[in-house]
Design an enzyme around this catalytic site. Structure first.
Site, PDB file in Angstrom:
ATOM      1  N   GLU A   1      -1.804 -10.257  -6.002  1.00 26.93           N
ATOM      2  CA  GLU A   1      -1.755 -10.817  -6.971  1.00 26.93           C
ATOM      3  C   GLU A   1      -1.148 -10.467  -8.319  1.00 26.93           C
ATOM      4  O   GLU A   1      -0.124 -10.965  -8.743  1.00 26.93           O
ATOM      5  CB  GLU A   1      -3.345 -11.050  -7.661  1.00 26.93           C
ATOM      6  CG  GLU A   1      -4.351 -11.723  -6.774  1.00 26.93           C
ATOM      7  CD  GLU A   1      -5.102 -10.820  -5.641  1.00 26.93           C
ATOM      8  OE1 GLU A   1      -4.353  -9.949  -5.343  1.00 26.93           O
ATOM      9  OE2 GLU A   1      -6.140 -11.102  -5.392  1.00 26.93           O
TER      10      GLU A   1
ATOM     11  N   GLU B   1       0.878  -1.248   0.030  1.00 28.56           N
ATOM     12  CA  GLU B   1      -0.117  -0.118   0.007  1.00 28.56           C
ATOM     13  C   GLU B   1       0.939   1.314   0.088  1.00 28.56           C
ATOM     14  O   GLU B   1       2.056   1.242   0.127  1.00 28.56           O
ATOM     15  CB  GLU B   1      -1.035   0.101   1.236  1.00 28.56           C
ATOM     16  CG  GLU B   1      -1.999  -1.180   1.184  1.00 28.56           C
ATOM     17  CD  GLU B   1      -3.045  -1.318   2.240  1.00 28.56           C
ATOM     18  OE1 GLU B   1      -2.885  -0.605   3.256  1.00 28.56           O
ATOM     19  OE2 GLU B   1      -4.165  -1.902   1.888  1.00 28.56           O
ATOM     20  N   ASN B   2       0.134   2.362  -0.070  1.00 22.14           N
ATOM     21  CA  ASN B   2       0.920   3.786  -0.262  1.00 22.14           C
ATOM     22  C   ASN B   2      -0.016   4.664   0.215  1.00 22.14           C
ATOM     23  O   ASN B   2      -1.369   4.460   0.372  1.00 22.14           O
ATOM     24  CB  ASN B   2       1.095   4.008  -1.730  1.00 22.14           C
ATOM     25  CG  ASN B   2       1.961   5.200  -2.056  1.00 22.14           C
ATOM     26  OD1 ASN B   2       1.666   6.287  -1.624  1.00 22.14           O
ATOM     27  ND2 ASN B   2       3.357   4.955  -2.426  1.00 22.14           N
ATOM     28  N   ALA B   3       0.621   5.786   0.784  1.00 25.55           N
ATOM     29  CA  ALA B   3      -0.118   6.923   1.357  1.00 25.55           C
ATOM     30  C   ALA B   3      -1.128   7.380   0.369  1.00 25.55           C
ATOM     31  O   ALA B   3      -2.013   8.186   0.495  1.00 25.55           O
ATOM     32  CB  ALA B   3       0.692   8.005   2.218  1.00 25.55           C
TER      33      ALA B   3
ATOM     34  N   CYS C   1      -6.899  -7.118 -11.199  1.00 23.81           N
ATOM     35  CA  CYS C   1      -6.016  -7.942 -11.239  1.00 23.81           C
ATOM     36  C   CYS C   1      -6.646  -9.273 -12.179  1.00 23.81           C
ATOM     37  O   CYS C   1      -5.785 -10.002 -12.674  1.00 23.81           O
ATOM     38  CB  CYS C   1      -6.157  -8.699  -9.585  1.00 23.81           C
ATOM     39  SG  CYS C   1      -4.881  -7.798  -8.509  1.00 23.81           S
TER      40      CYS C   1
ATOM     41  N   CYS D   1      -2.340  -4.791  -5.419  1.00 23.59           N
ATOM     42  CA  CYS D   1      -2.587  -5.882  -4.844  1.00 23.59           C
ATOM     43  C   CYS D   1      -1.813  -6.951  -4.948  1.00 23.59           C
ATOM     44  O   CYS D   1      -0.683  -6.964  -5.648  1.00 23.59           O
ATOM     45  CB  CYS D   1      -3.771  -6.430  -5.767  1.00 23.59           C
ATOM     46  SG  CYS D   1      -5.400  -5.343  -5.665  1.00 23.59           S
TER      47      CYS D   1
ATOM     48  N   TYR E   1      -3.117   6.612  -1.842  1.00 24.11           N
ATOM     49  CA  TYR E   1      -3.943   5.175  -1.976  1.00 24.11           C
ATOM     50  C   TYR E   1      -3.805   4.427  -3.570  1.00 24.11           C
ATOM     51  O   TYR E   1      -3.506   3.190  -3.384  1.00 24.11           O
ATOM     52  CB  TYR E   1      -5.263   5.000  -1.616  1.00 24.11           C
ATOM     53  CG  TYR E   1      -5.539   5.457  -0.057  1.00 24.11           C
ATOM     54  CD1 TYR E   1      -4.293   5.490   0.934  1.00 24.11           C
ATOM     55  CD2 TYR E   1      -6.936   5.450   0.495  1.00 24.11           C
ATOM     56  CE1 TYR E   1      -4.691   5.915   2.235  1.00 24.11           C
ATOM     57  CE2 TYR E   1      -7.024   5.875   1.838  1.00 24.11           C
ATOM     58  CZ  TYR E   1      -6.053   5.751   2.813  1.00 24.11           C
ATOM     59  OH  TYR E   1      -6.255   6.232   3.958  1.00 24.11           O
TER      60      TYR E   1
HETATM   61  N1  THU Z   1      -6.211  -6.547  -2.110  1.00 20.15           N
HETATM   62  C1  THU Z   1      -5.342  -7.378  -2.680  1.00 20.15           C
HETATM   63  O1  THU Z   1      -4.282  -7.535  -2.494  1.00 20.15           O
HETATM   64  N2  THU Z   1      -6.143  -8.543  -3.400  1.00 20.15           N
HETATM   65  C2  THU Z   1      -7.187  -8.544  -3.328  1.00 20.15           C
HETATM   66  O2  THU Z   1      -7.870  -9.577  -4.147  1.00 20.15           O
HETATM   67  C3  THU Z   1      -8.249  -7.851  -2.984  1.00 20.15           C
HETATM   68  C4  THU Z   1      -7.565  -6.421  -2.293  1.00 20.15           C
HETATM   69  C5  THU Z   1      -5.605  -5.306  -1.179  1.00 20.15           C
HETATM   70  C6  THU Z   1      -5.823  -3.982  -1.763  1.00 20.15           C
HETATM   71  C7  THU Z   1      -5.661  -3.290  -0.511  1.00 20.15           C
HETATM   72  O3  THU Z   1      -4.357  -3.145  -0.260  1.00 20.15           O
HETATM   73  C8  THU Z   1      -6.287  -4.204   0.599  1.00 20.15           C
HETATM   74  O4  THU Z   1      -6.326  -5.481  -0.102  1.00 20.15           O
HETATM   75  C9  THU Z   1      -7.610  -3.701   1.081  1.00 20.15           C
HETATM   76  O5  THU Z   1      -8.491  -3.507  -0.176  1.00 20.15           O
END
Ligand code: THU
Length: 161
Positions: free
Chosen positions: A74, A63-65, A114, A72, A67
């Site tokens: 995947e 993640e990042n400040a 994804c 993700c 957003y």
């Molecule tokens: N996120 C994933 O990494 N994969 C998913 O399949 C759903 C969501 C992450 C994105 C974000 O960092 C956090 O989960 C909440 O949405």
């Protein structure tokens, strides 16, 4: 009007029903939740991508400040694999999430972006990628990304008619 129904195939498993390779892949995805950088959502996602040569590539959400700049789990795994080993096809991807002190009870499914990236990878390597979605209560196995993204935009749409 012609109503078209599109069905997808999702197989539900318990952990003990899966063969060793897939159990190992899920265990790796669960372990990879520990590598997540998710100070904002606190939703730690782990991915494990099995390549055709047996190698397992790890991914976790970053993640990042700012957003939308985050990524993700995947896509972290798939882009890393495609960048490092462009000639090795991926075969299977397991996804797990840890939230509020435990692994989520129901399987979580990849977001739309994804799915689009995973579909491109399937097309690129002319293969199916099995998707394993881990939940404490059940595990879903989806035999191909095509199942997850019906009516997808793909490279055929960019060809001149
Ligand atoms: N996120 C994933 O990494 N994969 C998913 O399949 C759903 C969501 C992450 C994105 C974000 O960092 C956090 O989960 C909440 O949405």
């Amino acid at each position: 009007m012609n109503l078209k129904k599109i069905e997808i195939n999702v197989c539900e498993y318990s952990f003990s029903e899966l063969d060793n390779d897939l159990q190992q892949l899920i265990a790796t995805a669960k372990d990879n939740t520990k590598k997540s950088y998710s100070p904002y959502s606190k939703f730690a996602v782990g991915a494990a991508l099995l390549l055709e040569n047996g190698q397992i590539i790890s991914g976790s959400n970053q993640e990042n400040a700012a957003y939308p700049s985050g990524l993700c789990a995947e896509r972290t795994a798939v882009f890393y694999a495609n960048a490092m080993y462009p000639s090795v096809a991926p075969k299977a991807l397991a996804i797990a999430a840890f939230y509020n002190g435990s692994f989520v009870e129901e399987p979580i499914s990849p977001c739309g972006s994804c799915r689009q990236v995973l579909l491109e990878t399937e097309t690129r390597y002319k293969t199916n990628i099995q998707i394993l979605l881990y939940g404490e209560n059940r595990i879903y196995l989806i035999p191909s990304v095509k199942q997850l993204l019906p009516l997808a935009f793909n490279e055929q749409n960019l060809k001149k008619e």
